[in-house]
Design an enzyme around this catalytic site. Structure first.
Site, PDB file in Angstrom:
ATOM      1  N   HIS A  51      32.618   0.243  41.860  1.00 16.23           N
ATOM      2  CA  HIS A  51      33.948   0.693  41.466  1.00 16.23           C
ATOM      3  C   HIS A  51      33.854   2.041  40.753  1.00 16.23           C
ATOM      4  O   HIS A  51      32.768   2.517  40.447  1.00 16.23           O
ATOM      5  CB  HIS A  51      34.646  -0.337  40.574  1.00 16.23           C
ATOM      6  CG  HIS A  51      33.982  -0.552  39.250  1.00 16.23           C
ATOM      7  ND1 HIS A  51      33.043  -1.543  39.046  1.00 16.23           N
ATOM      8  CD2 HIS A  51      34.110   0.097  38.068  1.00 16.23           C
ATOM      9  CE1 HIS A  51      32.629  -1.490  37.779  1.00 16.23           C
ATOM     10  NE2 HIS A  51      33.264  -0.505  37.167  1.00 16.23           N
ATOM     11  N   ALA A  52      34.998   2.623  40.509  1.00 15.16           N
ATOM     12  CA  ALA A  52      35.134   3.838  39.700  1.00 15.16           C
ATOM     13  C   ALA A  52      36.285   3.591  38.736  1.00 15.16           C
ATOM     14  O   ALA A  52      36.961   2.555  38.815  1.00 15.16           O
ATOM     15  CB  ALA A  52      35.421   5.049  40.591  1.00 15.16           C
TER      16      ALA A  52
END
Length: 135
Positions: A51-52
């Site tokens: 994820h970011a």
């Protein structure tokens, strides 16, 4: 905005008495931590992260064991960091897709600049490229 980079924490002490390391906002941490958490007992076959963040900055530290952190920047640059010392961490800016793979004995300490907010997560790689690829 800062790029991903290693952070060296102080290592005070001697082998015969032990060591202490310190993380301080403004000295070693590039933000004031609002949340601290740790990850442990992660099987070596599991890749975490994926994820970011829109806003959250993080510093990851391997308190024990080994953690391989792979970070993809908005321009597609891939960076890999091996964390295997409790007096070193890696800074992850909000615009970075990241994954972590752990040794069996790894304990990861995370300092985060923001409180948990699911809306801050980009969990789709395609959305990450769409949002940050334009920057």
């Amino acid at each position: 905005m800062l790029a991903p980079h290693l952070i060296d924490f102080s290592k005070l002490g001697e082998p015969d008495i032990g060591f202490i390391s310190v993380a301080e906002e403004g000295r070693t941490l590039p933000f004031v931590p609002k949340r601290t958490f740790w990850t442990y007992y992660t099987p070596e076959t599991i890749v975490r992260g994926r994820h970011a963040h829109y806003k959250t900055e993080q510093v990851l530290v391997a308190l024990s064991g080994r953690i391989i952190v792979v970070i993809e920047r908005p321009d597609g640059e891939l960076l890999s960091f091996r964390l295997d010392s409790p007096h070193q961490g890696v800074y992850i800016p909000p615009n970075s897709w990241h994954t972590m793979q752990y040794s069996e004995t790894a304990i990861q300490l995370t300092f985060a600049s923001e409180l948990y907010n699911e809306a801050d997560y980009i969990r789709s790689y395609e959305l990450f490229r769409e949002v940050w690829g334009k920057k």
